[in-house]
Design a protein around this motif. Structure first.
Motif, PDB file in Angstrom:
ATOM      1  N   UNK A 196      -0.627  -4.479   1.652  1.00  0.00           N
ATOM      2  CA  UNK A 196       0.072  -5.000   2.828  1.00  0.00           C
ATOM      3  C   UNK A 196       1.510  -5.417   2.569  1.00  0.00           C
ATOM      4  N   UNK A 197       2.009  -5.256   1.338  1.00  0.00           N
ATOM      5  CA  UNK A 197       3.409  -5.609   1.074  1.00  0.00           C
ATOM      6  C   UNK A 197       3.962  -4.729  -0.040  1.00  0.00           C
ATOM      7  N   UNK A 198       5.278  -4.598  -0.066  1.00  0.00           N
ATOM      8  CA  UNK A 198       5.963  -3.790  -1.081  1.00  0.00           C
ATOM      9  C   UNK A 198       5.705  -4.342  -2.476  1.00  0.00           C
ATOM     10  N   UNK A 199       5.785  -5.656  -2.633  1.00  0.00           N
ATOM     11  CA  UNK A 199       5.621  -6.245  -3.962  1.00  0.00           C
ATOM     12  C   UNK A 199       4.218  -5.991  -4.502  1.00  0.00           C
ATOM     13  N   UNK A 200       3.223  -6.034  -3.631  1.00  0.00           N
ATOM     14  CA  UNK A 200       1.849  -5.790  -4.077  1.00  0.00           C
ATOM     15  C   UNK A 200       1.638  -4.310  -4.424  1.00  0.00           C
ATOM     16  N   UNK A 201       2.328  -3.430  -3.741  1.00  0.00           N
ATOM     17  CA  UNK A 201       2.247  -2.002  -4.065  1.00  0.00           C
ATOM     18  C   UNK A 201       2.724  -1.769  -5.493  1.00  0.00           C
ATOM     19  N   UNK A 202       3.895  -2.282  -5.832  1.00  0.00           N
ATOM     20  CA  UNK A 202       4.453  -2.040  -7.160  1.00  0.00           C
ATOM     21  C   UNK A 202       3.605  -2.698  -8.245  1.00  0.00           C
ATOM     22  N   UNK A 203       3.123  -3.917  -7.976  1.00  0.00           N
ATOM     23  CA  UNK A 203       2.299  -4.624  -8.957  1.00  0.00           C
ATOM     24  C   UNK A 203       0.986  -3.888  -9.189  1.00  0.00           C
ATOM     25  N   UNK A 204       0.340  -3.422  -8.104  1.00  0.00           N
ATOM     26  CA  UNK A 204      -0.938  -2.735  -8.248  1.00  0.00           C
ATOM     27  C   UNK A 204      -0.764  -1.405  -8.973  1.00  0.00           C
ATOM     28  N   UNK A 205       0.282  -0.673  -8.660  1.00  0.00           N
ATOM     29  CA  UNK A 205       0.527   0.598  -9.343  1.00  0.00           C
ATOM     30  C   UNK A 205       0.684   0.381 -10.852  1.00  0.00           C
ATOM     31  N   UNK A 209      -5.927   0.299  10.996  1.00  0.00           N
ATOM     32  CA  UNK A 209      -7.127   0.682  10.248  1.00  0.00           C
ATOM     33  C   UNK A 209      -7.481   2.140  10.498  1.00  0.00           C
ATOM     34  N   UNK A 210      -7.464   2.528  11.761  1.00  0.00           N
ATOM     35  CA  UNK A 210      -7.808   3.896  12.146  1.00  0.00           C
ATOM     36  C   UNK A 210      -6.877   4.903  11.478  1.00  0.00           C
ATOM     37  N   UNK A 211      -5.574   4.633  11.510  1.00  0.00           N
ATOM     38  CA  UNK A 211      -4.620   5.568  10.921  1.00  0.00           C
ATOM     39  C   UNK A 211      -4.733   5.598   9.398  1.00  0.00           C
ATOM     40  N   UNK A 212      -5.018   4.447   8.787  1.00  0.00           N
ATOM     41  CA  UNK A 212      -5.181   4.430   7.333  1.00  0.00           C
ATOM     42  C   UNK A 212      -6.364   5.293   6.895  1.00  0.00           C
ATOM     43  N   UNK A 217       2.325   1.275   1.138  1.00  0.00           N
ATOM     44  CA  UNK A 217       2.256   0.406   2.309  1.00  0.00           C
ATOM     45  C   UNK A 217       1.897   1.274   3.509  1.00  0.00           C
ATOM     46  N   UNK A 218       1.988   0.709   4.709  1.00  0.00           N
ATOM     47  CA  UNK A 218       1.635   1.459   5.912  1.00  0.00           C
ATOM     48  C   UNK A 218       2.635   2.557   6.245  1.00  0.00           C
ATOM     49  N   UNK A 219       3.670   2.700   5.428  1.00  0.00           N
ATOM     50  CA  UNK A 219       4.573   3.843   5.546  1.00  0.00           C
ATOM     51  C   UNK A 219       3.791   5.157   5.594  1.00  0.00           C
ATOM     52  N   UNK A 220       2.670   5.206   4.910  1.00  0.00           N
ATOM     53  CA  UNK A 220       1.939   6.451   4.727  1.00  0.00           C
ATOM     54  C   UNK A 220       0.775   6.619   5.702  1.00  0.00           C
ATOM     55  N   UNK A 231     -10.653  10.085  -0.564  1.00  0.00           N
ATOM     56  CA  UNK A 231     -10.974   8.651  -0.645  1.00  0.00           C
ATOM     57  C   UNK A 231      -9.750   7.835  -0.235  1.00  0.00           C
ATOM     58  N   UNK A 232      -9.970   6.885   0.678  1.00  0.00           N
ATOM     59  CA  UNK A 232      -8.951   5.899   1.036  1.00  0.00           C
ATOM     60  C   UNK A 232      -9.502   4.522   0.687  1.00  0.00           C
ATOM     61  N   UNK A 233      -8.686   3.709   0.031  1.00  0.00           N
ATOM     62  CA  UNK A 233      -9.111   2.353  -0.343  1.00  0.00           C
ATOM     63  C   UNK A 233      -8.132   1.359   0.255  1.00  0.00           C
ATOM     64  N   UNK A 234      -8.638   0.441   1.057  1.00  0.00           N
ATOM     65  CA  UNK A 234      -7.826  -0.655   1.564  1.00  0.00           C
ATOM     66  C   UNK A 234      -7.927  -1.804   0.568  1.00  0.00           C
ATOM     67  N   UNK A 235      -7.014  -1.805  -0.411  1.00  0.00           N
ATOM     68  CA  UNK A 235      -6.968  -2.897  -1.392  1.00  0.00           C
ATOM     69  C   UNK A 235      -6.692  -4.204  -0.654  1.00  0.00           C
ATOM     70  N   UNK A 236      -5.806  -4.143   0.343  1.00  0.00           N
ATOM     71  CA  UNK A 236      -5.598  -5.242   1.291  1.00  0.00           C
ATOM     72  C   UNK A 236      -6.076  -4.771   2.650  1.00  0.00           C
ATOM     73  N   UNK A 237      -6.909  -5.550   3.301  1.00  0.00           N
ATOM     74  CA  UNK A 237      -7.450  -5.140   4.599  1.00  0.00           C
ATOM     75  C   UNK A 237      -6.357  -5.240   5.662  1.00  0.00           C
ATOM     76  N   UNK A 238      -6.256  -4.250   6.543  1.00  0.00           N
ATOM     77  CA  UNK A 238      -5.183  -4.257   7.553  1.00  0.00           C
ATOM     78  C   UNK A 238      -5.474  -5.224   8.693  1.00  0.00           C
ATOM     79  N   UNK A 239      -4.439  -5.552   9.435  1.00  0.00           N
ATOM     80  CA  UNK A 239      -4.621  -6.319  10.665  1.00  0.00           C
ATOM     81  C   UNK A 239      -4.486  -5.349  11.831  1.00  0.00           C
ATOM     82  N   UNK A 240      -5.521  -5.244  12.633  1.00  0.00           N
ATOM     83  CA  UNK A 240      -5.465  -4.389  13.815  1.00  0.00           C
ATOM     84  C   UNK A 240      -6.228  -3.093  13.643  1.00  0.00           C
ATOM     85  N   UNK A 241      -6.929  -2.719  14.706  1.00  0.00           N
ATOM     86  CA  UNK A 241      -7.778  -1.527  14.656  1.00  0.00           C
ATOM     87  C   UNK A 241      -6.973  -0.232  14.572  1.00  0.00           C
ATOM     88  N   UNK A 242      -5.788  -0.192  15.185  1.00  0.00           N
ATOM     89  CA  UNK A 242      -5.015   1.048  15.151  1.00  0.00           C
ATOM     90  C   UNK A 242      -4.506   1.336  13.744  1.00  0.00           C
TER      91      UNK A 242
END
Length: 397
Positions: A268-277, A344-347, A317-320, A331-342
């Motif tokens: 859900x954030x840029x900083x978490x993307x880089x740290x997780x990678x 979630x659906x697109x992810x 992030x949700x850029x993708x 396989x799609x993994x929501x490491x951070x759960x999204x807010x909102x059904x739309x």
């Protein structure tokens, strides 16, 4: 790195791409050169959304089409646009709007591939690239202009993108384009085009903003709705209940147990993307990451390399989440759960592309329980607790 991915088994597809009326592309009286591009791209017969949209769009009618992600929406508008373009007329005839740079590049590539025998010039223009290059390219004939609203509107304001003779305007991922982020730019582009232009809006979700736009700008559009419900067929959804500090170990377990062709992991954030990678790489798995703060050249490189299969895992992030079509992602993994059904659906729609099977795993902490329940209610679906062993047949056939 650089490992070759095995060929995807195409024997099983879900009915949202197989339940057709039995039409062939030849039935639409398409130009011979366009048919050559269609078949060379590997398209055999039209999917349901293509059957509904192509003949109506070729007739010049406005179209409002709603269909699931990964069911062929891009070709559903690309084919009519190419059919209606006149290569001998050296001016912009169609403008195709997308919400992100990556989706713009992908769509322009589809247009070029389908129109490879047609002498149609397709230009893609997005922010983050040198403006002078776009200005130079517009000095030559451009038939189809593809891009993000901000950059295209800038070219219109400068008088470089002359759209007074452009008779087609397409919005893909229309719900995002009309969410309010691009309002001024979109209005400017519309004003630059003829009053009798054809408009095509396509998306998986149609919120109120899309309906308001339809009423304001469209002329008795043909409405195509191939989504009786919001959930995606062919995607098995699970949740794993974890503490925040357990997420990385949970991810390691998933990588070890699942048969991952390619995966997209959302944060859900840029900083978490880089740290997780960084953590994934330290665990010994090949991994790329992508987010909106990266230089455009770096984003292009990552997108291209992931699409080629140079790595199995991509953190983003949700850029993708919008329309990125890579059918080796199972396989799609929501490491951070999204807010909102739309969202979630697109992810989760990044897996199970074009009727194939996919798997979505959601990491849920205490704070996510309420959102999980709300999304289940909104989408009329059940996200089940992850079992000890996941049957590979639900995401690998």
């Amino acid at each position: 790195m650089g490992a070759t991915l095995p060929e995807r088994d195409t024997r099983f597809k879900t009915e949202d791409v197989t339940k057709t009326r039995g039409n062939d592309f030849e039935d639409y009286m398409l130009k011979r050169e366009l048919l050559m591009g269609i078949f060379e791209k590997g398209f055999e017969t039209p999917s349901p959304v293509q059957e509904e949209v192509i003949p109506v769009a070729i007739s010049g009618m406005d179209v409002l089409a709603r269909a699931k992600n990964g069911t062929g929406k891009t070709a559903a508008f690309c084919i009519p646009v190419l059919q209606r373009v006149d290569p001998s007329a050296e001016h912009i005839q169609a403008v195709v709007m997308l919400p992100t740079r990556e989706l713009s590049l992908q769509t322009s590539a589809v247009l070029k591939e389908l129109g490879r025998h047609m002498e149609v010039n397709v230009m893609v223009s997005t922010g983050g690239t040198p403006l002078r290059d776009d200005l130079a390219r517009l000095c030559k004939a451009v038939h189809i202009l593809v891009g993000t609203p901000g950059r295209v509107a800038d070219l219109v304001r400068r008088g470089a993108a002359k759209c007074s003779k452009a008779t087609m305007l397409v919005f893909d991922e229309a719900d995002k384009l009309l969410s309010g982020d691009f309002d001024g730019d979109i209005e400017e582009i519309i004003r630059a085009m003829p009053a009798d232009r054809q408009m095509m809006l396509l998306s998986a979700t149609f919120p109120v903003a899309v309906k308001d736009f339809r009423d304001a700008y469209m002329r008795s559009p043909a409405e195509v709705n191939l989504m009786e419900e919001l959930t995606l067929k062919g995607i098995t959804q699970y949740y794993a209940f974890v503490e925040e500090h357990q997420k990385v170990m949970c991810l390691h377990t998933l990588f070890a147990k699942l048969e991952v062709r390619q995966s997209i992991i959302f944060c859900n954030s840029v900083s978490r993307v880089e740290l997780l990678a960084k953590r994934i790489t330290e665990m010994g798995f090949s991994c790329f990451y992508i987010h909106s703060r990266m230089e455009q050249s770096d984003r292009n490189r990552v997108f291209h390399e992931f699409r080629k299969g140079s790595t199995r895992h991509l953190v983003c992030t949700d850029l993708f989440t919008r329309g990125i079509d890579i059918d080796t992602v199972n396989v799609v993994i929501n490491f951070d759960f999204p807010t909102g059904s739309e969202t979630y659906l697109h992810r989760i729609g990044r897996s199970g592309r074009f009727g194939h099977l996919g798997l979505a795993v959601n990491m849920i902490t205490n704070k996510d329980k309420k959102e999980l329940f709300a999304i289940e209610q909104e989408l009329a679906t059940e996200i089940k607790a992850i079992p000890r062993e996941i049957d590979r047949s639900v995401y690998c056939m």
